[in-house]
Enzyme design. Structure first.
Site, PDB file in Angstrom:
ATOM      1  CD  GLU A  74      -1.589   2.625  -3.757  1.00  0.00           C
ATOM      2  OE1 GLU A  74      -2.776   2.836  -4.025  1.00  0.00           O
ATOM      3  OE2 GLU A  74      -1.163   2.465  -2.592  1.00  0.00           O
ATOM      4  CB  CYS A  90      -5.432   5.688   9.298  1.00  0.00           C
ATOM      5  SG  CYS A  90      -6.344   4.768   8.041  1.00  0.00           S
ATOM      6  CE1 TYR A 117      -3.499  -2.826   1.035  1.00  0.00           C
ATOM      7  CE2 TYR A 117      -1.754  -3.470   2.548  1.00  0.00           C
ATOM      8  CZ  TYR A 117      -2.940  -3.752   1.898  1.00  0.00           C
ATOM      9  OH  TYR A 117      -3.574  -4.952   2.120  1.00  0.00           O
TER      10      TYR A 117
END
Length: 469
Positions: free
Chosen positions: A351, A427, A330
């Site tokens: 990605e 996150c 990623y």
């Protein structure tokens, strides 16, 4: 005959106990858990219930009976209406305590794996004007506050530019000053608004999908470079040129001024051709002498200074000596990959977004890095046993997935590849915790470091180091 909606109760003198998920505060009324936005632990309030389920309810403060000593005065005039920065009423020290607890709760309750002591959260030195990117929407139907509606005042001018109101796609809150970005951004936005009013330019109608001025993206990075991208809902070359010429004349600070004509039904510009009006077609961010080129469609962490601290944690956890093959999953525009490349033998980045991979390759080239290689495609399709056989078994894997975490197939390939060390940047501590439990059969967690990237919000980043058992 329609059934009359049941009137929901007002709970008087409800004590707020703690900060909970999604930034709401938590209280208890008997067996019922009550979630209340914009409340602080220690508040005593009369809470009107807005929505009730079997085991929990959601409500809002009707009257603050006794304010918590943890409360502080919000600094933004739009607090409570805008929907962003929902923790301004809490002192910053309390915000980062709540985020530390959020990480601890997720890892202990969801992951249920053996954990080392969780390091104290790295707070953000800058708690205002910390964002390098803001996006605003022009609307001919700006949101009216309760005060404006109650006043009975006739408001004919409904043009505004600001943020979408949560849950109302066609309503935009007109913003005077946002404290999230350098005040230059506010000055430019308000200037365009004034210019549009003086020249009778139309603001976008989100229902009818008509109007000239549609959206505005402003990027101001730590190098001082400034990018503005204006999106227009009508192809009117004369009016567009006049707006851009005026902006360029009044704001010489702009180093990249671009525009796009968007007549689609959505605001996304990723699939559109963006035109350069003046300046360079990019801006550059800097980190330890490395330069990262950012185009109008590029992803870059929105808090530049804290991104540097986050990446330093990831690099430290990777424990690189210069001999390692690193996989960066990623990878986005390759920021982490290029950041660690000087300490590694080789870095392979993967990605999903093709344009991001182009940026990653460009950034490697700009910085003279010849030991990075980047691949585009769906992670679970690219990262296969054959890929690893071809490119080498990684010594270290750095993963920084989206909020949903890693796909089960990706976890299985990681387990099969068995790198000696994994650095997991997240996150969303809840999905990170779920993935840690899946990796637990082969890996143990040896370090945990929360990082606050977004002061005054409930969002928190967390970095975890895992070692092969």
């Amino acid at each position: 005959m329609s059934r009359k909606r049941k009137e929901l109760p007002l709970i008087e003198n409800l004590e707020i106990l703690r900060v909970g998920a999604e930034g709401n505060a938590v209280a208890r009324h008997g067996e019922l858990v009550v979630f209340v936005p914009y409340a602080a632990p220690g508040d005593v309030a009369d809470v009107k219930i807005d929505r009730k389920k079997h085991s929990y309810a959601e409500g809002h403060i009707e009257r603050l009976v006794k304010a918590s000593p943890l409360r502080t005065e919000p600094f933004c005039e739009h607090f409570g209406v805008c929907g962003g920065c929902r923790w301004q009423h809490l002192a910053y020290e309390e915000q980062i305590k709540a985020k530390q607890q959020q990480v601890t709760d997720a890892l202990t309750r969801i992951a249920k794996v053996e954990l080392p002591e969780i390091s104290p959260i790295l707070g953000s030195e800058q708690t205002r004007e910390y964002r390098n990117k803001m996006e605003y929407t022009f609307s001919n139907r700006k949101w009216l506050t309760w005060e404006q509606m109650r006043s009975g005042e006739q408001i004919d001018d409904r043009d505004g530019v600001g943020f979408h109101i949560p849950g109302a796609f066609d309503k935009v809150l007109d913003i005077n000053r946002c404290h999230l970005q350098n005040n230059l951004g506010n000055r430019m936005r308000l200037h365009i608004k004034d210019y549009a009013k003086q020249h009778n330019l139309t603001f976008f109608d989100l229902r009818a999908q008509t109007g000239l001025l549609r959206t505005m993206m402003i990027r101001i990075v730590s190098t001082g470079q400034v990018m503005v991208v204006l999106s227009f809902g009508e192809d009117n070359p004369e009016a567009i040129k006049a707006v851009l010429d005026d902006l360029r004349q009044n704001f010489p600070e702009i180093t990249s001024l671009m525009y796009v004509v968007n007549t689609k039904a959505n605001d996304t510009i990723a699939d559109l051709d963006i035109q350069l009006h003046s300046g360079a077609p990019y801006i550059e961010e800097e980190m330890e002498g490395l330069r990262f080129r950012i185009g109008p469609k590029s992803f870059y962490q929105t808090n530049s200074r804290q991104a540097y601290n986050l990446y330093k944690v990831a690099r430290k956890f990777a424990g690189l000596t210069g001999n390692e093959l690193v996989y960066d999953l990623y990878t986005g525009t390759g920021t982490i990959a290029n950041f660690v490349a000087r300490q590694a033998r080789k870095v392979v980045g993967i990605e999903y977004v093709e344009d991001a991979i182009k940026d990653a390759r460009l950034n490697a080239s700009i910085n003279g890095l010849d030991n990075t290689e980047f691949f585009a495609g769906d992670m679970k399709d690219v990262l296969t046993a054959d890929f690893i056989a071809q490119h080498g078994r990684p010594d270290v894997m750095i993963v920084d997935p989206p909020r949903a975490g890693m796909h089960g197939d990706v976890v299985n390939v990681i387990l099969e590849a068995a790198p000696g060390r994994i650095v997991y940047v997240s996150c969303n501590p809840a999905t990170q915790a779920r993935d840690l439990s899946l990796l637990d059969s082969k890996y143990r967690v040896t370090a945990v470091q929360p990082v606050d990237m977004f002061p005054h919000t409930h969002h928190v980043e967390n970095v975890v180091r895992l070692e092969l058992r």
